[in-house]
Design an enzyme around this catalytic site. Structure first.
Site, mmCIF file in Angstrom:
data_model
loop_
_atom_site.group_PDB
_atom_site.id
_atom_site.type_symbol
_atom_site.label_atom_id
_atom_site.label_comp_id
_atom_site.label_asym_id
_atom_site.label_seq_id
_atom_site.Cartn_x
_atom_site.Cartn_y
_atom_site.Cartn_z
ATOM 1 N N PRO A 263 -35.993 -20.962 32.164
ATOM 2 C CA PRO A 263 -35.183 -20.091 31.290
ATOM 3 C C PRO A 263 -36.021 -18.884 30.869
ATOM 4 O O PRO A 263 -37.006 -19.035 30.150
ATOM 5 C CB PRO A 263 -34.857 -21.002 30.100
ATOM 6 C CG PRO A 263 -35.912 -22.048 30.104
ATOM 7 C CD PRO A 263 -36.441 -22.189 31.494
ATOM 8 N N ASP A 436 -41.352 -16.904 30.347
ATOM 9 C CA ASP A 436 -40.762 -18.239 30.239
ATOM 10 C C ASP A 436 -40.461 -18.498 28.766
ATOM 11 O O ASP A 436 -41.379 -18.662 27.949
ATOM 12 C CB ASP A 436 -41.778 -19.260 30.792
ATOM 13 C CG ASP A 436 -41.249 -20.685 30.750
ATOM 14 O OD1 ASP A 436 -40.209 -20.927 30.089
ATOM 15 O OD2 ASP A 436 -41.885 -21.551 31.377
ATOM 16 N N HIS A 437 -39.189 -18.530 28.407
ATOM 17 C CA HIS A 437 -38.826 -18.607 26.995
ATOM 18 C C HIS A 437 -39.127 -19.969 26.379
ATOM 19 O O HIS A 437 -39.066 -20.154 25.171
ATOM 20 C CB HIS A 437 -37.334 -18.275 26.823
ATOM 21 C CG HIS A 437 -36.997 -17.769 25.446
ATOM 22 N ND1 HIS A 437 -37.867 -17.847 24.372
ATOM 23 C CD2 HIS A 437 -35.891 -17.134 24.978
ATOM 24 C CE1 HIS A 437 -37.313 -17.314 23.296
ATOM 25 N NE2 HIS A 437 -36.094 -16.866 23.632
ATOM 26 N N ARG A 438 -39.437 -20.951 27.209
ATOM 27 C CA ARG A 438 -39.815 -22.245 26.657
ATOM 28 C C ARG A 438 -41.167 -22.136 25.978
ATOM 29 O O ARG A 438 -41.518 -22.966 25.131
ATOM 30 C CB ARG A 438 -39.894 -23.313 27.756
ATOM 31 C CG ARG A 438 -38.566 -23.580 28.435
ATOM 32 C CD ARG A 438 -38.750 -24.480 29.639
ATOM 33 N NE ARG A 438 -39.680 -23.884 30.610
ATOM 34 C CZ ARG A 438 -40.009 -24.473 31.753
ATOM 35 N NH1 ARG A 438 -39.510 -25.643 32.076
ATOM 36 N NH2 ARG A 438 -40.839 -23.860 32.567
ATOM 37 N N VAL A 439 -41.978 -21.178 26.409
ATOM 38 C CA VAL A 439 -43.359 -21.095 25.984
ATOM 39 C C VAL A 439 -43.622 -19.836 25.165
ATOM 40 O O VAL A 439 -44.424 -19.842 24.232
ATOM 41 C CB VAL A 439 -44.286 -21.106 27.221
ATOM 42 C CG1 VAL A 439 -45.742 -21.191 26.808
ATOM 43 C CG2 VAL A 439 -43.919 -22.243 28.157
#
Lengths: 464, 333
Positions: A263, A436-439
């Site tokens: 994502p 990476d929007h998770r990070v």
């Protein structure tokens, strides 16, 4: 002196690259020991020592040689030959010769195989033993094991299916007699399931049952039509030119699909590169040609400096952990014939702009020549990709997973800019940072991109 | 089709029917050979024909294979349709000069001005303790020669239908029967049921392996197929029936579907029928085969007299089973 030649490791292989000698020049090696890694157009394979003896290397790591070119010799300590036969000669590595070995017919260069003696001897058929010698040739007891690194024993049908599917037979385990790769092994490899040991698989559904004349029926049987469809069904694809993916293209395909699961979001920012252009012009006066930086080299330097200041920008997701890699290694996307590679400038934050310029040039040149080693394409914390030289103003790149971010660089071009209430002409370049929007979250990414822009707009900062 | 075609007829009687019907149909047809008239033939194939057609058309000859074969070739050149019986294939060796140098060559060497519409019948095969000289399978000797047609029927129906086709054919036909098949019973066709040359027949359908067999070996292969079916292996048994001409399309079509082939041939393995067929199949099916083509042959020795050795030398169903299982990569159950 038994010589080793560049083996033909796939049907399409014309040349190979010595990636790594596992054994060093002068080492005592034993038959069957892993000796050298060779990269082909499709894969990297380990070739085993064909004989006992002392290794004398002819071809250096990085050398790309035609199939059949000598790569080493194996002799005894005094340099005398240890074997009676040359090994892995071009003829022996030929797939046809491989088949001959698999069927038990000795070839002139088969002396090293040793296990096939007697297989070609005509004998009584059928013998009182339940198996006649003709079929005995297909039994595991007679056929030599197909384990030598230079041989791939595969049935013609298996080769045919693999070629159509673009499957590298070196990745397939043979379950046929003597380890021969047969149809079921290729089908299993293509489907991802292990081959069933117990065969007698039903024929493909395409095989229409033939018309059978029972014994004694009056009508002669309709012959089966001779024109058979290709063995691998193609579905409803249109007619056209078909080319199997290269190994590189397969890797890219897989990695891009994986990356698509990430994502991500993208931030854009224009950078005033007027000063950067002037700095580059000044550096031309100071540096030899091979160290003169491109805009992209300056960007790599700026990114490296910004990551050093904010290491979290390189943190990646590893299960339930965040990993911040040691070292600021920056990947640089390089277009190569038939694909894309990302060689890595290691510790780019420790290197000067001229050093980065020289290194990127060398990596790109060797990347296009196909002589980069795998470790030169591994370990990047973040990547930079640039399509400015193609006139592209801006674009969003696919993250080079598992890295958390990639910076896409557009062209640097004169644009009208409002400066202090006046429209002026400045050189401007658009950067697009995909993360990476998770990070990584929006504010962090924006701050990072702002720092990169700031460094590029003050190019003297890049030179300290 | 007449009503009596429904009831099973022995292979020798099927041949007898073909001879009788063709003698009745065409006055140019005549038979000659050793003991075929007064003695009804060594294997009783010509039983009753002397009484029915007389000594002008059913002719006993001296024991002179080269002589009466040459006589028949001359008669064929002059327009008759002789059917020669040679007592067994082993004695045809004495007539090989006539067969190879005259029957096979005359049409060619005289530019097609003369044909040789002769049929030379003979049984081959072993299994009756007749020892080395009288148990041979020499199909390959004839199939080797351009100019000959070579026919090897395995069933009563084929024996009759193919013999009638042979008699009506304008070229020399070598018609090889099998001593072990003369008593084999089965349905036969009527007077007008001819079986064309060059058409193989699928005796049993299957998907795992193609088994090619002719003459008596068809029955060996079919028995093996039964045993294999019990192990879950379905083989396709194909009978080429004629080797000149050869129906390669049917054989190759099957092998391309199954990916596996085993050839069962009562002849010797070296340079014979199985070797020739295997070469054809390698050429036609190379990219379709999943294993080397298997062969089951007579042992490469003169036929032993001792019964146990003779049986060991001849292809048996168990040999075919083993060859098929080895070919498809299964162990012997």
């Amino acid at each position: 002196m038994p010589e080793m030649f560049m083996p033909k490791l796939s049907d399409t292989m014309e040349e190979g690259t010595i990636l790594r000698w596992i054994k060093a020049d002068g080492d005592q090696v034993a038959k069957g020991e892993p000796l050298v890694e060779i990269e082909t157009d499709k894969a990297t394979m380990t070739v085993e020592a064909p004989d006992d003896g002392v290794l004398s290397i002819i071809a250096e790591e990085g050398d790309t040689l035609d199939v059949g070119a000598p790569i080493a010799t194996i002799g005894d300590a005094a340099g005398a030959p240890t074997g009676v036969q040359s090994v892995a000669s071009p003829g022996e590595a030929d797939p046809i010769a491989t088949d001959e070995v698999a069927t038990g017919i000795p070839t002139a260069s088969d002396g090293t195989a040793g296990t096939i003696s007697g297989a070609g001897t005509p004998a009584i058929t059928p013998s009182p033993a339940p198996m006649a010698p003709q079929h005995a040739a297909t039994s595991p007891a007679v056929a030599p094991p197909a384990t030598s690194g230079t041989r791939i024993a595969a049935s013609p049908l298996a080769r045919n299916i693999a070629a159509h599917a673009g499957l590298d037979l070196s990745t397939v385990t043979g379950t046929g007699p003597g380890g021969r790769i047969v149809k079921r092994d290729v089908e299993a490899a293509l489907s991802g399931n292990p081959a069933a040991e117990d065969v007698a698989q039903p024929a493909p559904a395409a095989a229409a049952p033939p018309v059978v004349a029972p014994l004694g029926s009056a009508a002669p049987v309709q012959p089966v039509p001779p024109k058979m469809p290709p063995p691998v069904p193609r579905g409803d694809w249109p007619a056209g030119r078909r080319t199997p993916l290269t190994h590189l293209q397969q890797v890219i395909s897989r990695r891009m699909t994986e990356a698509h699961q990430v994502p991500d979001f993208t931030l854009e920012r224009d950078v005033d590169t007027t000063a950067l252009a002037a700095a580059r012009a000044d550096l031309r006066v100071a540096l030899p040609e091979d160290q003169r930086p491109s805009v992209n080299d300056m960007v790599v330097r700026a990114v490296a400096m910004a990551v050093r200041e904010r290491p979290d920008m390189a943190s990646r997701l590893d299960g339930d952990d965040l990993l911040v890699p040691d070292g600021v290694h920056v990947g640089v996307a390089v277009s190569v014939p038939g694909g894309l590679i990302v060689p890595v400038v290691r510790d780019a934050d420790q290197k000067t702009v001229p050093q980065i310029a020289a290194e990127v040039r060398d990596l790109a040149r060797r990347g296009r020549a196909g002589t980069l080693r795998p470790n030169e394409m591994e370990g990047s914390a973040i990547s930079v990709t640039n399509l400015g030289m193609f006139g592209i103003d801006r674009f969003h790149a696919v993250i080079n997973a598992p890295e958390p971010a990639i910076l896409a660089v557009g062209r640097s071009v004169e644009r009208p800019v409002v400066l202090d209430g006046h429209v002026v002409v400045r050189e401007v370049m658009t950067l697009s940072l995909s993360v990476d929007h998770r990070v990584i979250y929006g504010a962090e990414a924006a701050t990072f991109l702002g720092r990169v822009a700031e460094l590029l707009e003050h190019p003297a900062a890049l030179l300290v | 089709m007449s009503t009596d075609t429904a009831k099973p007829v022995a292979y020798r009687d099927a041949l007898n029917q073909a001879l009788r019907e063709e003698l009745a149909r065409d006055p140019d047809v005549f038979l000659l050979g050793e003991d075929i008239a007064g003695f009804d033939g060594a294997f009783k194939v010509t039983r009753g024909l002397l009484q029915e057609f007389g000594p002008q058309r059913v002719v006993d000859t001296p024991i002179t294979e080269a002589g009466f074969t040459g006589l028949a070739i001359g008669a064929a050149m002059a327009g008759l349709r002789p059917v020669v019986e040679i007592m067994t294939v082993n004695f045809a060796i004495l007539a090989m000069d006539q067969i190879v140098n005259n029957a096979a060559k005359i049409h060619y060497m005289f530019g097609g001005q003369v044909s040789v519409p002769i049929v030379i019948r003979m049984p081959g095969g072993g299994g009756h303790q007749l020892s080395s000289q009288h148990s041979q399978t020499l199909d390959a000797w004839f199939a080797h020669v351009p100019g000959l047609k070579v026919v090897c029927p395995s069933t009563p129906e084929d024996a009759k239908g193919l013999l009638k086709t042979a008699i009506r054919d304008d070229d020399p036909v070598i018609f090889i029967e099998n001593e072990g098949l003369y008593g084999k019973k089965g349905p036969v066709g009527g007077p007008d049921d001819l079986i064309p040359f060059g058409q193989a027949v699928v005796r049993r359908a299957g998907t795992h392996c193609t088994v090619i067999a002719h003459s008596r070996m068809v029955w060996v292969a079919l028995q093996a197929a039964e045993e294999l079916a019990a192990q879950g292996v379905e083989v396709e048994v194909i009978d080429p029936r004629t080797f000149r001409p050869l129906d390669l399309d049917t054989l190759a079509g099957s092998v391309r579907r199954t990916g596996h082939a085993v050839i069962v041939d009562e002849g010797w393995p070296e340079y014979g029928i199985s070797a020739g067929l295997a070469t054809h199949l390698y050429e036609a099916c190379f990219d379709w085969i999943d294993a080397p083509i298997g062969r089951v042959n007579c042992a490469d020795v003169p036929m032993p007299y001792a019964k146990n050795l003779e049986q060991a030398a001849l292809p048996q169903p168990a040999d075919v089973v083993a060859a098929v299982l080895a070919n498809i990569g299964r162990g012997i159950a």
